[in-house]
Design an enzyme around this catalytic site. Structure first.
Site, PDB file in Angstrom:
ATOM      1  N   THR A 276      36.211  28.450  36.801  1.00  0.00           N
ATOM      2  CA  THR A 276      35.732  29.770  36.387  1.00  0.00           C
ATOM      3  C   THR A 276      36.037  30.041  34.907  1.00  0.00           C
ATOM      4  OG1 THR A 276      36.032  30.653  38.582  1.00  0.00           O
ATOM      5  CG2 THR A 276      36.289  32.217  36.808  1.00  0.00           C
TER       6      THR A 276
ATOM      7  N   ARG B 209      29.611  34.686  50.455  1.00  0.00           N
ATOM      8  CA  ARG B 209      30.964  35.013  49.979  1.00  0.00           C
ATOM      9  C   ARG B 209      30.929  35.437  48.496  1.00  0.00           C
ATOM     10  NH1 ARG B 209      34.661  33.065  45.761  1.00  0.00           N
ATOM     11  NH2 ARG B 209      36.751  33.558  46.478  1.00  0.00           N
TER      12      ARG B 209
HETATM   13  N1  ASP Z   1      38.328  33.487  41.210  1.00  0.00           N
HETATM   14  C1  ASP Z   1      37.185  32.665  41.521  1.00  0.00           C
HETATM   15  C2  ASP Z   1      36.695  33.010  42.907  1.00  0.00           C
HETATM   16  O1  ASP Z   1      37.501  33.173  43.791  1.00  0.00           O
HETATM   17  C3  ASP Z   1      37.464  31.211  41.489  1.00  0.00           C
HETATM   18  C4  ASP Z   1      38.197  30.679  40.286  1.00  0.00           C
HETATM   19  O2  ASP Z   1      38.741  31.437  39.499  1.00  0.00           O
HETATM   20  O3  ASP Z   1      38.254  29.459  40.125  1.00  0.00           O
HETATM   21  O4  ASP Z   1      35.500  33.036  43.108  1.00  0.00           O
END
Ligand code: ASP
Length: 327
Positions: free
Chosen positions: A194, A222
């Protein structure tokens, strides 16, 4: 003025990295920092700077956002993004959108062109079409390593956080289902993630933006913390925050807002408030980290995972990029 960015947090170990790959990651982070900084330096707003930096990271295929996003169970790439203008307390977000080259740009259009904060799924795509945001074909987003990740996750029956080792979240539906919905704590592969940016411009105005493909093998539409204002993304006149990690926990802890709340209600410094928010996350088994900036241009980048792709740029243009734990 200040700008900080992240490219995801999780199980990022020096032992699993090759020098070439590390160079690529650093290059991607540096390009994004320079792109955002150029806007701040020329007197532009923090909002433009965070959008620009995140677009650069979305376009870079190694990070899990925009091009190179992870795959859902059904083999789709569904992306979440949010942007927030702290000075005017305005925000826009999109969730499980498909075929949008730069979801953060669409999130900004939600903020500027609608009376809503968050648009999701088909509706968000319809909005994009209506206002002329060009859709890219599936092939643009496809990367082979993400596809292989999905095959591994399906074979092992797990919903895989991009690069996290935290215990499975066992709340609600996830715990009740026996068809592979339960998040497994089997060790993940390929740590990449992310993206996000926070900035303070020359007027002391703050902004934050975050963008993600979410979790490999995710199902049922989701949505993670990234698109949820106050959880993965937040900015007001106190601080701007962008989070990365196991989204379910960031939603439970309302982590991004938690940093601002601790500053406002406990009169903590940015650094102390951000550290407390991450410490709280640790107590509920949430893995990840955040980047934050305050109106004086102070930046902090705490995390509780093995590593976090992160960087900041200071007045004068000195760039700092780190990947692993530094202590
Ligand atoms: N926070 C993001 C999610 O749960 C994933 C990530 O930060 O890698 O979609």
């Amino acid at each position: 003025m200040a700008l900080a960015i992240h490219g995801g947090a999780g199980t990022i170990l020096r032992s699993q990295m090759t020098p070439d790959l590390e160079r690529e990651y650093r290059g991607g982070l540096e390009t994004a920092l320079k792109a955002g900084w150029a806007i701040l330096e020329s007197g532009g707003s923090s909002l433009d700077a965070v959008e620009r930096a995140v677009i650069s990271l979305e376009d870079f295929p190694l990070f899990n956002a925009g091009r190179g996003s992870v795959f859902t169970h059904a083999g789709e790439q569904e992306m979440d993004a949010a942007i927030m203008d702290g000075n005017n307390l305005r925000a826009g977000a999109v969730a499980f959108v498909k075929n949008i080259k730069n979801p953060v740009g669409l999130a900004r259009l939600v903020m500027e062109r609608t009376e809503h904060v968050l648009l999701a799924g088909e509706g968000a795509n319809q909005f994009a079409e209506q206002i002329g945001v060009k859709a890219e074909p599936d092939e643009y987003f496809f990367t082979e390593h993400r596809w292989l990740q999905l095959q591994e996750a399906i074979a092992e029956g797990r919903v895989q956080l991009d690069h996290a080792n935290s215990p499975p979240y066992e709340g609600g539906v996830a715990a009740a289902s026996a068809d592979g919905v339960v998040l497994s704590d089997a060790p993940p592969r390929k740590p990449i993630g992310t993206v996000g940016a926070v900035a303070c411009d020359k007027n002391g105005h703050l902004a934050a933006a975050t963008s993600t493909g979410g979790m490999t093998n995710k199902k049922f539409g989701r949505i993670g913390d990234t698109a949820i204002i106050g959880s993965g993304t937040y900015a007001d006149q106190t601080c701007a925050v962008s989070c990365t990690g196991h989204g379910e926990y960031f939603m439970l802890a309302a982590t991004a807002f938690d940093v601002a709340a601790r500053m406002k209600y406990k009169s903590l410094s940015l650094e102390a408030a951000a550290q407390e928010a991450v410490d709280y996350l640790t107590t509920i088994n949430g893995e990840g980290g955040l980047i934050a900036v305050d109106t004086s241009g102070k930046v902090t980048l705490p995390f509780n995972s093995d590593g976090m792709y992160r960087g900041s740029i200071a007045p004068g243009g000195a760039i700092e990029i780190e990947i692993y734990k530094t202590q």
